[in-house]
Structures are given as C-alpha cells and as structure tokens.
Design a protein around this motif. Structure first.
Motif, PDB file in Angstrom:
ATOM      1  N   VAL A   1       0.866  -1.176   0.000  1.00 30.32           N
ATOM      2  CA  VAL A   1       0.000   0.000   0.000  1.00 30.32           C
ATOM      3  C   VAL A   1       0.905   1.230   0.000  1.00 30.32           C
ATOM      4  CG1 VAL A   1      -1.809   1.272   1.201  1.00 30.32           C
ATOM      5  CG2 VAL A   1      -1.794  -1.220   1.280  1.00 30.32           C
ATOM      6  N   GLY A   2       0.651   2.148  -0.916  1.00 29.98           N
ATOM      7  CA  GLY A   2       1.456   3.362  -0.993  1.00 29.98           C
ATOM      8  C   GLY A   2       0.592   4.603  -1.077  1.00 29.98           C
ATOM      9  N   ALA A   3       1.108   5.721  -0.574  1.00 30.41           N
ATOM     10  CA  ALA A   3       0.357   6.977  -0.607  1.00 30.41           C
ATOM     11  C   ALA A   3       1.317   8.152  -0.706  1.00 30.41           C
ATOM     12  CB  ALA A   3      -0.523   7.128   0.632  1.00 30.41           C
ATOM     13  N   GLU A   4       0.897   9.195  -1.418  1.00 33.74           N
ATOM     14  CA  GLU A   4       1.650  10.439  -1.532  1.00 33.74           C
ATOM     15  C   GLU A   4       0.690  11.611  -1.354  1.00 33.74           C
ATOM     16  OE1 GLU A   4       3.628  10.734  -5.226  1.00 33.74           O
ATOM     17  OE2 GLU A   4       4.728   8.835  -5.016  1.00 33.74           O
ATOM     18  N   LYS A   5       1.184  12.681  -0.739  1.00 31.17           N
ATOM     19  CA  LYS A   5       0.367  13.885  -0.559  1.00 31.17           C
ATOM     20  C   LYS A   5       1.262  15.119  -0.555  1.00 31.17           C
ATOM     21  CE  LYS A   5      -2.968  16.721   0.507  1.00 31.17           C
ATOM     22  NZ  LYS A   5      -3.953  17.161  -0.526  1.00 31.17           N
ATOM     23  N   TRP A   6       0.938  16.064  -1.456  1.00 33.00           N
ATOM     24  CA  TRP A   6       1.636  17.351  -1.451  1.00 33.00           C
ATOM     25  C   TRP A   6       0.982  18.234  -0.394  1.00 33.00           C
ATOM     26  CZ3 TRP A   6       6.070  18.604  -3.783  1.00 33.00           C
ATOM     27  CH2 TRP A   6       6.518  17.786  -4.829  1.00 33.00           C
ATOM     28  N   ILE A   7       1.709  18.493   0.691  1.00 31.99           N
ATOM     29  CA  ILE A   7       1.195  19.339   1.771  1.00 31.99           C
ATOM     30  C   ILE A   7       1.237  20.799   1.357  1.00 31.99           C
ATOM     31  CG2 ILE A   7       1.498  19.984   4.188  1.00 31.99           C
ATOM     32  CD1 ILE A   7       2.820  17.240   4.589  1.00 31.99           C
ATOM     33  N   THR A   8       2.347  21.210   0.763  1.00 27.97           N
ATOM     34  CA  THR A   8       2.505  22.534   0.158  1.00 27.97           C
ATOM     35  C   THR A   8       3.196  22.310  -1.186  1.00 27.97           C
ATOM     36  OG1 THR A   8       4.730  23.004   1.021  1.00 27.97           O
ATOM     37  CG2 THR A   8       2.858  23.481   2.478  1.00 27.97           C
ATOM     38  N   PRO A   9       3.318  23.341  -2.024  1.00 30.88           N
ATOM     39  CA  PRO A   9       4.024  23.161  -3.295  1.00 30.88           C
ATOM     40  C   PRO A   9       5.459  22.694  -3.135  1.00 30.88           C
ATOM     41  CG  PRO A   9       2.733  25.173  -3.359  1.00 30.88           C
ATOM     42  CD  PRO A   9       2.666  24.669  -1.944  1.00 30.88           C
ATOM     43  N   ASN A  10       6.043  22.839  -1.947  1.00 34.88           N
ATOM     44  CA  ASN A  10       7.438  22.442  -1.729  1.00 34.88           C
ATOM     45  C   ASN A  10       7.588  21.241  -0.799  1.00 34.88           C
ATOM     46  OD1 ASN A  10       7.430  25.747  -1.741  1.00 34.88           O
ATOM     47  ND2 ASN A  10       9.071  24.893  -2.999  1.00 34.88           N
ATOM     48  N   LEU A  11       6.488  20.754  -0.235  1.00 36.58           N
ATOM     49  CA  LEU A  11       6.581  19.715   0.790  1.00 36.58           C
ATOM     50  C   LEU A  11       5.741  18.512   0.397  1.00 36.58           C
ATOM     51  CD1 LEU A  11       7.966  19.282   3.533  1.00 36.58           C
ATOM     52  CD2 LEU A  11       5.857  20.096   4.617  1.00 36.58           C
ATOM     53  N   LEU A  12       6.395  17.347   0.258  1.00 39.21           N
ATOM     54  CA  LEU A  12       5.739  16.110  -0.161  1.00 39.21           C
ATOM     55  C   LEU A  12       5.891  15.042   0.914  1.00 39.21           C
ATOM     56  CD1 LEU A  12       4.422  14.205  -2.302  1.00 39.21           C
ATOM     57  CD2 LEU A  12       6.748  13.754  -3.135  1.00 39.21           C
ATOM     58  N   PHE A  13       4.777  14.385   1.255  1.00 39.90           N
ATOM     59  CA  PHE A  13       4.796  13.269   2.203  1.00 39.90           C
ATOM     60  C   PHE A  13       4.562  11.974   1.441  1.00 39.90           C
ATOM     61  CE2 PHE A  13       2.408  10.251   4.861  1.00 39.90           C
ATOM     62  CZ  PHE A  13       3.343  10.033   5.863  1.00 39.90           C
ATOM     63  N   GLU A  14       5.396  10.952   1.718  1.00 40.64           N
ATOM     64  CA  GLU A  14       5.284   9.642   1.075  1.00 40.64           C
ATOM     65  C   GLU A  14       5.273   8.559   2.148  1.00 40.64           C
ATOM     66  OE1 GLU A  14       7.699   9.365  -2.874  1.00 40.64           O
ATOM     67  OE2 GLU A  14       8.929  10.441  -1.411  1.00 40.64           O
ATOM     68  N   ALA A  15       4.489   7.507   1.937  1.00 42.51           N
ATOM     69  CA  ALA A  15       4.448   6.389   2.880  1.00 42.51           C
ATOM     70  C   ALA A  15       4.124   5.111   2.128  1.00 42.51           C
ATOM     71  CB  ALA A  15       3.410   6.633   3.971  1.00 42.51           C
ATOM     72  N   THR A  16       4.763   4.008   2.532  1.00 42.49           N
ATOM     73  CA  THR A  16       4.480   2.690   1.952  1.00 42.49           C
ATOM     74  C   THR A  16       4.469   1.650   3.063  1.00 42.49           C
ATOM     75  OG1 THR A  16       6.842   2.272   1.514  1.00 42.49           O
ATOM     76  CG2 THR A  16       5.522   3.216  -0.284  1.00 42.49           C
ATOM     77  N   PHE A  17       3.630   0.650   2.875  1.00 46.20           N
ATOM     78  CA  PHE A  17       3.582  -0.497   3.781  1.00 46.20           C
ATOM     79  C   PHE A  17       3.529  -1.759   2.938  1.00 46.20           C
ATOM     80  CE2 PHE A  17       0.974  -3.776   5.847  1.00 46.20           C
ATOM     81  CZ  PHE A  17       1.774  -4.043   6.946  1.00 46.20           C
ATOM     82  N   LYS A  18       4.416  -2.706   3.234  1.00 51.52           N
ATOM     83  CA  LYS A  18       4.483  -3.959   2.479  1.00 51.52           C
ATOM     84  C   LYS A  18       4.414  -5.139   3.432  1.00 51.52           C
ATOM     85  CE  LYS A  18       7.238  -6.511  -0.920  1.00 51.52           C
ATOM     86  NZ  LYS A  18       8.469  -6.492  -1.765  1.00 51.52           N
ATOM     87  N   ASN A  19       3.557  -6.080   3.112  1.00 51.05           N
ATOM     88  CA  ASN A  19       3.407  -7.310   3.890  1.00 51.05           C
ATOM     89  C   ASN A  19       3.696  -8.492   2.969  1.00 51.05           C
ATOM     90  OD1 ASN A  19       2.211  -8.723   6.458  1.00 51.05           O
ATOM     91  ND2 ASN A  19       1.182  -9.699   4.722  1.00 51.05           N
ATOM     92  N   GLU A  20       4.630  -9.337   3.384  1.00 49.53           N
ATOM     93  CA  GLU A  20       5.039 -10.463   2.537  1.00 49.53           C
ATOM     94  C   GLU A  20       5.025 -11.756   3.332  1.00 49.53           C
ATOM     95  OE1 GLU A  20       8.367 -10.215  -0.445  1.00 49.53           O
ATOM     96  OE2 GLU A  20       9.281 -11.681   0.912  1.00 49.53           O
ATOM     97  N   ASP A  21       4.386 -12.788   2.779  1.00 49.72           N
ATOM     98  CA  ASP A  21       4.338 -14.121   3.382  1.00 49.72           C
ATOM     99  C   ASP A  21       5.054 -15.100   2.471  1.00 49.72           C
ATOM    100  OD1 ASP A  21       2.606 -13.755   5.801  1.00 49.72           O
ATOM    101  OD2 ASP A  21       1.168 -13.092   4.286  1.00 49.72           O
ATOM    102  N   LYS A  22       5.885 -15.953   3.076  1.00 49.18           N
ATOM    103  CA  LYS A  22       6.548 -17.029   2.347  1.00 49.18           C
ATOM    104  C   LYS A  22       6.167 -18.353   2.986  1.00 49.18           C
ATOM    105  CE  LYS A  22      10.685 -14.665   0.591  1.00 49.18           C
ATOM    106  NZ  LYS A  22      12.174 -14.675   0.571  1.00 49.18           N
ATOM    107  N   THR A  23       5.723 -19.284   2.174  1.00 46.92           N
ATOM    108  CA  THR A  23       5.340 -20.612   2.665  1.00 46.92           C
ATOM    109  C   THR A  23       5.870 -21.670   1.709  1.00 46.92           C
ATOM    110  OG1 THR A  23       3.210 -20.453   1.507  1.00 46.92           O
ATOM    111  CG2 THR A  23       3.247 -19.799   3.826  1.00 46.92           C
ATOM    112  N   GLY A  24       6.063 -22.865   2.252  1.00 53.06           N
ATOM    113  CA  GLY A  24       6.535 -23.979   1.436  1.00 53.06           C
ATOM    114  C   GLY A  24       7.746 -24.632   2.047  1.00 53.06           C
ATOM    115  N   ALA A  25       8.627 -25.122   1.201  1.00 56.72           N
ATOM    116  CA  ALA A  25       9.843 -25.791   1.664  1.00 56.72           C
ATOM    117  C   ALA A  25      10.922 -25.657   0.612  1.00 56.72           C
ATOM    118  CB  ALA A  25       9.571 -27.268   1.947  1.00 56.72           C
ATOM    119  N   ARG A  26      12.187 -25.553   1.072  1.00 53.23           N
ATOM    120  CA  ARG A  26      13.303 -25.485   0.140  1.00 53.23           C
ATOM    121  C   ARG A  26      14.349 -26.522   0.513  1.00 53.23           C
ATOM    122  NH1 ARG A  26      14.242 -19.374   1.475  1.00 53.23           N
ATOM    123  NH2 ARG A  26      14.501 -19.421   3.735  1.00 53.23           N
TER     124      ARG A  26
END
Length: 332
Positions: free
Chosen positions: A168-193
């Motif tokens: 999930v990602g999001a961006e927001k320009w607070i002012t013309p010079n100020l940008l906020f960015e955020a990301t969240f990643k969830n990863e599951d690994k299953t099986g056998a190696r």
C-alpha cells in the motif's frame, strides 16, 4: 565549375528525406503526448499449452508458473481512465493473472495533489530437482527419516516456495514544496526449500561415530512473514533539498527448528543427525534517516546524509524448540 546533375539530384533527395524524418518525429512526439492525456483499456487473453513432461521443463518453468499444468490461461489487463472534470487518473493493471506469478495493481492519482496505490504480487519457485526419498513429512518441522531398501524405491516429491506480497502506498503534497510519502508492504513465504545436515566422522569425531560420514536431506519448512514500513517527508526549494524519514522491518518465523525422527536409523550417527536444527529467529530493525543537498553555486553542490539504525533479536531457546542453552541464558 558545374556540378554533375546526378549529384545535385542526390542531395535534393537527402534533403527531402531529412524533412520527412523530422515531420515523422514531430508526429511521434504528438502521439506520445496524446497517449499520456487520454483514457485507454486493453485486455490480452490466450491459452498456453506444453506437450512435454513437467520434469523436462523444470529449469524453464521454475519461476514462470508453467510447471504444474500443461494448459494455462494467459490473461493481462490494462485499464486507464481520466476524469477530465477534476483531472483524476484511475489505473488498473494485471499481468499473468492465470499463472502463479501473477501481479495486480490499482492506483488513483490527482497530479500535483495526491496519489495512492494498492499492489498484489505472487510468485512460486519450483525446485528444479524431483527428489525420490523415503522421508515422511518432508517440508515439516518433524520429518520422519526412513531408510530405503534400494535407491529410487521411495516417493517423488517436488519442493516449492510461494511468496505473496501486498503493498500500500500513498503520496500527498502538503505545500508546493513539501511532499509526504508512505508505503507499507506485507510479505508471506510458505513452502519448503532444499536443505540438509551432515557430519564428517574424521579426526576427533572418529572416536564417537567411527571412521565414516553422512549427509541427511532435510527440506527446510518455510512459514515466514516480513512487514516493511517506510515514511518520508521531502522538501524542495530553489537551492535546498531535504528528505527525512523512518524505515522499519519486522520478521516473524512461525517455525523455530527442525526436529527429525531418526529412530529408524542405526548406529551412533543417528543421534547426531537427530539433533534440532535452528531456523532463522524473529527479528526487527528500525531506522531514522535524513539527507540533503544544497546548491552553493550553480556548479557546486554540498550533500549530507545521516542514518541511525537499531536492530534487535530476542528469541528464546524454548520457543524455538532448542535445548542445551548455557546456564542462566534463556535467549538467543
């Protein structure tokens, strides 16, 4: 002195060709701009078939999702919509939706204001080797080791490792010079190696198990989760650029150790091979960082970067199914 007529005609042709190429390039640029300012949708579908046995295409199909089935659905989608009234872009993309390496994403973007995106990714790695073994419960935390009367008389197993990730990602320009960015990643690994444990009975260990050695295949059971969080605040001025943020990574393993049952084996070496095998422990890391760039002159810039990271791992021996910890020590 007169130039030959043939040479003059040739130069005219070159000039005409140059003009046509320039006009063609201008039209191409106009097409690119038009594609970026209009809505479009495409759907690509088909069927993929393979006549060879799955074992024969094990290397080719270890990542592309074509290992298990002879016939597969091929489906891609790309939908882009622009709301002319408010300048809102909506985009939906999907690749390899009929296979097990599929990708799907949706996003909305109001240029210069805000953006969000949702992504799903899935991929499966198939072990290229088909294993014939007497091992029961292969890929579990408590496999049962069974000797075979002869090579090739066991059961065939095909190991695989599946990864599923949501972002999930999001961006927001607070002012013309100020940008906020955020990301969240969830990863599951299953099986056998593929993995194993071994012992060489030479040197000092010769007195314990004789002048021999052994390697025991014990596929590693995988059931892990990784969460990653990142947030940044970016400032851009005429001469000064500054970015500061936070990054966190949190790893959880549902399996603490492999505890093989080697009671069917004979000799002192069976006891060594029955010892628990530790798997990656739970851990986490968090970081604060800041970086910047300042233009002293148009040709001279100064940069700086600072980051502080704190990583911890505090798994206990008992929770991982391990024994024999030093006296008074309960944590790894």
């Amino acid at each position: 002195m007169k130039q030959p007529k043939q040479q003059i005609v040739f130069r005219k042709k070159i000039l005409a060709l140059s003009v046509l190429l320039a006009v063609g390039a201008a039209y191409a640029e106009d097409d690119d701009v038009e594609q970026l300012t209009k809505s479009e949708s495409t759907v690509s579908t088909g069927v993929g078939a393979s006549s060879s046995a799955s074992k024969d295409r094990s290397i080719f199909s270890q990542y592309n999702g074509l290992r298990n089935h002879d016939v597969n659905l091929l489906l891609d989608i790309n939908i882009t919509r622009l709301n002319d009234a408010n300048g809102l872009w909506t985009k939906l993309e999907g690749h390899n939706l009929g296979l097990d390496d599929r990708e799907l994403s949706v996003s909305q973007n109001k240029q210069g204001d805000w953006k969000y995106s949702l992504e799903y990714n899935e991929i499966t790695h198939h072990e290229i080797r088909t294993i014939n073994t007497g091992l029961l419960g292969a890929g579990s935390t408590a496999p049962n080791v069974v000797s075979l009367s002869a090579p090739g008389t066991g059961a065939d197993i095909n190991l695989q490792l599946q990864r599923q990730a949501e972002t999930v990602g999001a961006e927001k320009w607070i002012t013309p010079n100020l940008l906020f960015e955020a990301t969240f990643k969830n990863e599951d690994k299953t099986g056998a190696r593929l993995s194993g444990v071994g012992i060489y009975c030479g040197g000092w260990s010769r007195f314990a198990c004789g002048n021999s050695g052994a390697v025991l295949m014990l596929p590693e059971p995988v059931n892990t989760n990784t969460k990653q969080i990142e947030a940044k605040l970016n400032f851009s001025g005429d001469k000064f650029l500054l970015s500061g943020g936070y990054y966190g990574s949190f790893f959880t393993n549902s399996n603490g150790s492999i505890n093989p049952n080697t009671s069917n084996l004979s000799g002192a070496i069976a006891g060594y091979l029955a010892a628990p095998i530790a798997l990656p422990p739970n851990n986490q890391a968090q970081q604060l960082n800041v970086s910047g760039n300042y233009a002293i002159t148009p040709t001279t810039h100064s940069t700086f970067k600072y980051a502080y990271t704190h990583a911890t791992q505090d798994e206990s021996f008992s929770s991982m199914g391990l024994t024999g910890a030093p006296t008074g020590v309960g944590s790894l």
